[in-house]
Design a protein around this motif. Structure first.
Motif, PDB file in Angstrom:
ATOM      1  N   SER A   1     -25.706 -27.189   3.959  1.00 45.97           N
ATOM      2  CA  SER A   1     -25.849 -27.937   5.214  1.00 45.97           C
ATOM      3  C   SER A   1     -25.288 -29.338   5.045  1.00 45.97           C
ATOM      4  CB  SER A   1     -27.320 -28.016   5.623  1.00 45.97           C
ATOM      5  OG  SER A   1     -28.083 -28.722   4.658  1.00 45.97           O
TER       6      SER A   1
ATOM      7  N   LEU B   1     -27.275 -17.649  -1.989  1.00 48.66           N
ATOM      8  CA  LEU B   1     -27.804 -18.758  -1.199  1.00 48.66           C
ATOM      9  C   LEU B   1     -27.088 -18.848   0.140  1.00 48.66           C
ATOM     10  CD1 LEU B   1     -27.873 -21.494  -4.001  1.00 48.66           C
ATOM     11  CD2 LEU B   1     -29.811 -20.158  -3.164  1.00 48.66           C
ATOM     12  N   PRO B   2     -27.755 -19.372   1.167  1.00 50.26           N
ATOM     13  CA  PRO B   2     -27.080 -19.592   2.452  1.00 50.26           C
ATOM     14  C   PRO B   2     -26.053 -20.712   2.335  1.00 50.26           C
ATOM     15  CG  PRO B   2     -29.277 -20.550   2.485  1.00 50.26           C
ATOM     16  CD  PRO B   2     -29.175 -19.768   1.202  1.00 50.26           C
TER      17      PRO B   2
ATOM     18  N   ARG C   1     -26.363 -30.521   1.272  1.00 56.02           N
ATOM     19  CA  ARG C   1     -27.545 -30.018   0.556  1.00 56.02           C
ATOM     20  C   ARG C   1     -27.502 -28.497   0.507  1.00 56.02           C
ATOM     21  NH1 ARG C   1     -32.451 -32.210  -0.736  1.00 56.02           N
ATOM     22  NH2 ARG C   1     -31.824 -34.141   0.315  1.00 56.02           N
ATOM     23  N   ILE C   2     -27.939 -27.938  -0.617  1.00 55.43           N
ATOM     24  CA  ILE C   2     -28.057 -26.489  -0.723  1.00 55.43           C
ATOM     25  C   ILE C   2     -29.525 -26.114  -0.767  1.00 55.43           C
ATOM     26  CG2 ILE C   2     -25.807 -26.163  -1.819  1.00 55.43           C
ATOM     27  CD1 ILE C   2     -27.205 -25.953  -4.498  1.00 55.43           C
ATOM     28  N   ARG C   3     -29.803 -24.824  -0.551  1.00 52.31           N
ATOM     29  CA  ARG C   3     -31.179 -24.361  -0.381  1.00 52.31           C
ATOM     30  C   ARG C   3     -32.069 -24.714  -1.563  1.00 52.31           C
ATOM     31  NH1 ARG C   3     -33.550 -20.065   2.318  1.00 52.31           N
ATOM     32  NH2 ARG C   3     -32.258 -20.764   4.068  1.00 52.31           N
ATOM     33  N   THR C   4     -31.520 -24.738  -2.774  1.00 51.09           N
ATOM     34  CA  THR C   4     -32.326 -25.014  -3.959  1.00 51.09           C
ATOM     35  C   THR C   4     -32.691 -26.486  -4.119  1.00 51.09           C
ATOM     36  OG1 THR C   4     -30.265 -25.048  -5.222  1.00 51.09           O
ATOM     37  CG2 THR C   4     -31.540 -23.014  -5.268  1.00 51.09           C
TER      38      THR C   4
END
Length: 228
Positions: A175, A171-172, A195-198
């Motif tokens: 943010s 995952l990136p 927050r994470i991408r998922t």
């Protein structure tokens, strides 16, 4: 109930002799060994997690009466997270006494972080049910030792730990968004959401953006790892 040599040795390492040794046996029984006549440790794990949380919340408040919630949250999460429970379980050699099914034994279950952490929480609950909160509290603080005193250092860089968690899963980087600011200019309180991408997210408040980011990262990391 007759005690095995392994149970007696573990009681010595825990510093508690059970009036009801069957509680300790249940706390050490993984789901792979459960059956109609043998309960596993999942219910005790659920209870032990809450007992541990209360003990650590009290300990942190007593050690730093002036700390804000945003400072306490990452310290708390560092002390109750599954990795820390597993470290303490290894110190006590709980893995040696765990009751595992054949597949878990062959796959190294006695060394698995998740299984050790779950067993440690279950053992805490077993002591609580057997002897009450104060005895469980004394055991927890004794076994956690100087982790409580050095927790600020251990919890300081939760952002890095969360980023590493995300990267390990392809995952990136997470943010961070400032979603609120309250109070006067000389004493602001920032709210930061991570927050994470998922899609998973969490938020925290602190007197500085950096502290709020760290607290939010620690809170989210604790939830992600707790559900792992």
């Amino acid at each position: 109930m007759k005690r095995s040599a392994a149970l007696k040795d573990l009681e010595g390492r825990l510093g508690h002799r059970f009036d009801r040794p069957e509680l300790l046996t249940r706390a050490l029984t993984h789901g792979s060994m459960s059956g109609p006549t043998r309960e596993d440790n999942q219910r005790l794990e659920f209870l032990g997690d809450r007992v541990l949380g209360l003990v650590m919340a009290e300990a942190l408040l007593e050690r730093d009466p002036d700390a804000a919630e945003g400072q306490l949250a990452p310290r708390y999460n560092a002390l109750v997270r599954k990795e820390t429970c597993a470290e303490v379980a290894r110190d006590c050699a709980i893995g040696d006494a765990m009751k595992l099914g054949r597949s878990e034994r062959l796959s190294g279950g006695r060394r698995k972080m998740a299984l050790l952490g779950d067993a440690m929480e279950a053992v805490i609950a077993a002591v609580y049910v057997d002897a009450g909160f104060e005895v469980a509290k004394d055991m927890i603080l004794r076994l956690w030792g100087d982790r409580v005193d050095r927790v600020e250092e251990d919890a300081r860089d939760a952002k890095t730990a969360l980023q590493e968690w995300a990267q390990a899963r392809g995952l990136p980087p997470p943010s961070y968004t400032e979603t609120g600011r309250e109070g006067p200019d000389h004493q602001p309180v920032f709210t930061i959401e991570v927050r994470i991408r998922t899609g998973e997210s969490d938020s925290a408040q602190a007197p500085s953006k950096r502290q709020a980011e760290q607290a939010a990262a620690s809170a989210l990391l604790g939830r992600l790892e707790g559900g792992a």
